[in-house]
Write an enzyme that holds these catalytic residues in place. Structure first.
Site, mmCIF file in Angstrom:
data_model
loop_
_atom_site.group_PDB
_atom_site.id
_atom_site.type_symbol
_atom_site.label_atom_id
_atom_site.label_comp_id
_atom_site.label_asym_id
_atom_site.label_seq_id
_atom_site.Cartn_x
_atom_site.Cartn_y
_atom_site.Cartn_z
ATOM 1 N N GLU A 1 -21.348 -35.170 16.047
ATOM 2 C CA GLU A 1 -21.164 -33.864 15.403
ATOM 3 C C GLU A 1 -22.100 -32.798 15.972
ATOM 4 O O GLU A 1 -21.696 -31.661 16.199
ATOM 5 C CB GLU A 1 -21.400 -34.004 13.904
ATOM 6 C CG GLU A 1 -21.243 -32.706 13.133
ATOM 7 C CD GLU A 1 -21.601 -32.872 11.659
ATOM 8 O OE1 GLU A 1 -21.555 -31.864 10.942
ATOM 9 O OE2 GLU A 1 -21.950 -33.989 11.260
ATOM 10 N N ASP A 2 -23.367 -33.171 16.203
ATOM 11 C CA ASP A 2 -24.388 -32.155 16.479
ATOM 12 C C ASP A 2 -24.943 -32.165 17.909
ATOM 13 O O ASP A 2 -25.798 -31.345 18.224
ATOM 14 C CB ASP A 2 -25.573 -32.331 15.510
ATOM 15 C CG ASP A 2 -25.169 -32.059 14.070
ATOM 16 O OD1 ASP A 2 -24.212 -31.294 13.859
ATOM 17 O OD2 ASP A 2 -25.795 -32.622 13.153
#
Length: 726
Positions: free
Chosen positions: A96-97
């Site tokens: 996600e990051d």
């Protein structure tokens, strides 16, 4: 713990000297001491990869971001989870990051770890209308991943728990939002999975963040409990221990204090003050065998008298999350009730850790424990229901409904046990058995007695559902059912039935419009029809017909577009008023496309006309309705309709009744209406003075004749001064 093959070979690992590990990694290693050396080496490798991926990223508290996923892994290690789960926890935010992708994780740690990470990943990169929808869609995806591997939710719960522990770094608005979401969704899920330790901490932290002052006051009151009560508790504990030892029953006796959240919810639910909540303190007795539990129960009851109707046997009938225990409430000294729980060591472990107790791989050769089996069955039911929901937000609301903490346990005719939410009715039971059983249900037998489907069920009842092939779900059912499975199935079936009715009505309306132009649907060429469908972006003819019925397309305009010659220029469709068209006959059972105006409440036998409203279909009015004059300004929207000879069902009507204002008058009128075989939906006073009262009765009747019969019976009453249809 069962040993498993490492997810990557030792030769592939980057050697990390344990002496160089930061303090937070050492804490993880201590918690994961049950893993072998090779598996702990994999954890260090995951930390190296995760730290590099999150390099430069900081938490709101100012700490390096990598401290968060490692803390999540430590929470899971304290629950005794396997190495794949811990690896996925360390890497759970990388997809996600960071720039790290699924393939990168799969190549280094195996596809299972990559799948776990992907299952936890939120959908922030997709575009949604608002944050609420994004969260709902993320939750939906997480549940689908849970159905493939239950460890996804364990990682997510640990992630939420650490976020709640460090919530102080967030701004007040974020704290409120995250705390509310935790109390509404994640704490109930932890409870549903039997993870009592995590559930209790999530509830306490959520309560503290959402209502800090209330939490502080309750915590202070618990610590400052009257000494007389504390002394009594010590005496009770000594008495119980002495009697159990005398009976030679090996045991562990643990005193416990209810959490501030538990006390707060009880105070709110029962409208009590803190001083009135007497069972703040209680005991847990942990024993060796099930037989010891029942033996100890008898001993406990011989020391202090039990309160009537407060005994629960969750050993014989476990809760849906696998929880097993005997619960009893004793009448202690000073009149204070004392809650006592009796369970085995195994039951105590499952009660605290739930699905995480004795974690087993699917390929580990051991069958999942009872709590895991129940969790998988619950999640499978959610996954099945999500296919029928219209949106992620609707699905999330259904899941919230399904997360009731209290349940009733019921028996099928074959002796199977089904658990349903508190306040469930017989119709909920029907859908719990099977969707087809619910869709065709007409009545039920509870303990052999014939009852309506709206009957509320109680613990231990034997329920049998009576079905009929011709029966179909009713829109009113949505007002009664409490389980998410029933609600979802009813909505899905009603939508399906509504679509079929819309297609049939649209077909009839288009046929009438084409006949007025001297054509018919059969005469329209396939090429012309396909071109029109493509132009209007309708995937098939049924979609166009449904749009016509729902008022999104005018039948006269569609008919003109289909009937005109291929080379003919487009021109305004000729106006065809409802008066020149052949009537469309309705039965009143057309779902979703025919509705009856509240202003005049038409009944079978009334002269009627339909008004075509976008998105609602045809709204039926009586021709003498005062609003008709206004609607006549749009003749193209009028539809000529009439009553079919097969019309049946109950229709709404309203009566204005003047009566002598004296005791018993209302009861006499209600009895007369019931005697005429009409149901009363609502009664309200319109006017009232010393002598006369004017009431409005909303009732259900079959047709005009039925209504006339009701009026005749009411007029015969001596207390009635006048009756008129509204």
């Amino acid at each position: 713990m069962t040993s498993f093959e490492p997810v990557c070979s030792t030769a592939d690992l980057q050697v990390v000297d344990p002496a160089t590990l930061p303090a937070y990694m050492l804490e993880l290693e201590r918690a994961a001491a049950y893993l072998d050396d090779a598996q702990r080496a994999q954890l260090r490798q995951a930390w190296v990869v995760g730290a590099a991926a999150h390099s430069g990223q900081m938490r709101s508290s100012g700490e390096p971001y990598i401290t968060h996923p490692v803390a999540v892994a430590r929470i899971l290690a304290e629950q005794g989870l396997d190495v794949e789960t811990l690896l996925a926890a360390i890497l759970h935010d990388t997809i996600e990051d960071t720039a790290l992708g699924w393939d990168d994780i799969a190549s280094q740690f195996g596809p299972t770890v990559a799948e776990l990470v992907d299952g936890v990943t939120k959908l922030d990169k997709l575009q949604f209308r608002d944050r609420q929808e994004a969260n709902a869609e993320s939750f939906r995806k997480m549940l689908l991943a849970m159905s493939r591997d239950l460890r996804v939710i364990l990682i997510k719960l640990a992630d939420r728990l650490h976020n709640m522990r460090t919530l102080g770094a967030k701004d007040p608005q974020s704290r409120q939002r995250i705390a509310r979401e935790t109390l509404e969704i994640y704490a109930p899920i932890a409870q549903r999975l039997g993870m009592n330790q995590i559930k209790s901490e999530l509830q306490d932290l959520g309560f503290r963040a959402l209502h800090p002052y209330r939490h502080a006051v309750l915590e202070k009151r618990i610590r400052a409990a009257p000494m007389v009560r504390r002394e009594a508790l010590v005496q009770i504990e000594a008495n119980l221990a002495q009697r159990l030892t005398r009976e030679q029953i090996p045991h562990r006796l643990i005193s416990r204090v209810k959490s501030p959240w538990s006390i707060y919810t009880k105070m709110r639910a029962e409208a009590k003050s803190f001083a009135q909540v007497m069972d703040v303190f209680g005991y847990r007795i942990v024993l060796r065998t099930v037989a010891d539990c029942y033996h100890a129960l008898g001993v406990v009851h011989s020391v202090y008298k039990p309160l009537d109707a407060r005994f629960r046997d969750f050993i014989a009938i476990p809760k849906a999350n696998g929880y097993q225990s005997l619960h009893t409430v004793l009448f202690g000294p000073y009149g204070a009730p004392i809650e006592v729980q009796l369970r085995t060591e195994e039951m105590d472990l499952v009660a605290e850790k739930g699905v995480a107790a004795h974690w087993t791989y699917k390929e580990g050769g051991q069958a999942p424990n009872s709590a895991q089996n129940r969790a998988y069955n619950w999640i499978s039911g959610l996954v099945e229901s999500q296919h029928a929901t219209g949106s992620s937000l609707e699905f999330l609301e259904n899941v919230k409904i399904d997360l009731f903490p209290d349940e009733v346990y019921l028996f099928s005719p074959k002796g199977d046990i089904l658990s349903l939410p508190r306040n469930a009715i017989a119709l909920d039971f029907a859908y719990a058995v099977h969707t087809d059983v619910g869709n065709t249900a007409v009545a039920a037998r509870v303990d052999g007695k014939l009852v309506p489907l709206r009957t509320r069920l109680s613990n231990g009842e034997r329920v049998e559902i009576i079905t009929a092939k011709s029966s179909t779900p009713k829109p009113q059912w949505l007002e009664y059912v409490v389980s998410s499975k029933a609600r979802t199935a009813i909505r899905h079936q009603l939508k399906q039935m509504g679509h079929e009715d819309a297609v049939q009505l649209g077909h009839r309306m288009l046929d009438r419009a084409l006949e007025a132009l001297g054509s018919s649907l059969e005469r329209v060429s396939a090429a012309r029809l396909d071109a029109y469908l493509h132009e209007g972006r309708h995937p098939r003819l049924e979609a166009l017909l449904a749009d016509i019925a729902l008022g999104n397309k005018m039948p006269s305009q569609v008919a003109y577009a289909l009937a005109r010659s291929p080379g003919e220029d487009a021109a305004p469709a000729p106006a065809h008023t409802a008066l020149t068209q052949e009537k469309i006959l309705i039965t009143g059972s057309e779902r979703g496309v025919i509705s009856f105006a509240n202003c005049c409440m038409p009944l079978p036998g009334d002269d009627i006309m339909g008004y075509h409203t976008a998105g609602k279909g045809i709204v039926v009015h009586r021709k003498e309705c005062p609003n008709v004059a206004e609607y006549r300004k749009s003749p193209d929207r009028w539809v000529s309709i009439g009553w079919d000879h097969t019309v049946s069902g109950d229709f709404s009507a309203a009566l204005r009744i003047e009566v002598d204002n004296r005791p018993g008058a209302l009861a006499q009128v209600a009895a007369a209406i019931a005697d005429a075989k009409s149901n009363i939906d609502r009664v309200e006073y319109l006017e009232r003075d010393i002598n006369v009262a004017v009431l409005r009765f909303s009732i259900e009747v079959k047709d005009r004749r039925h209504l006339a019969n009701v009026i005749r019976k009411v007029r015969r009453l001596s207390v009635v001064l006048g009756v008129q249809r509204i």
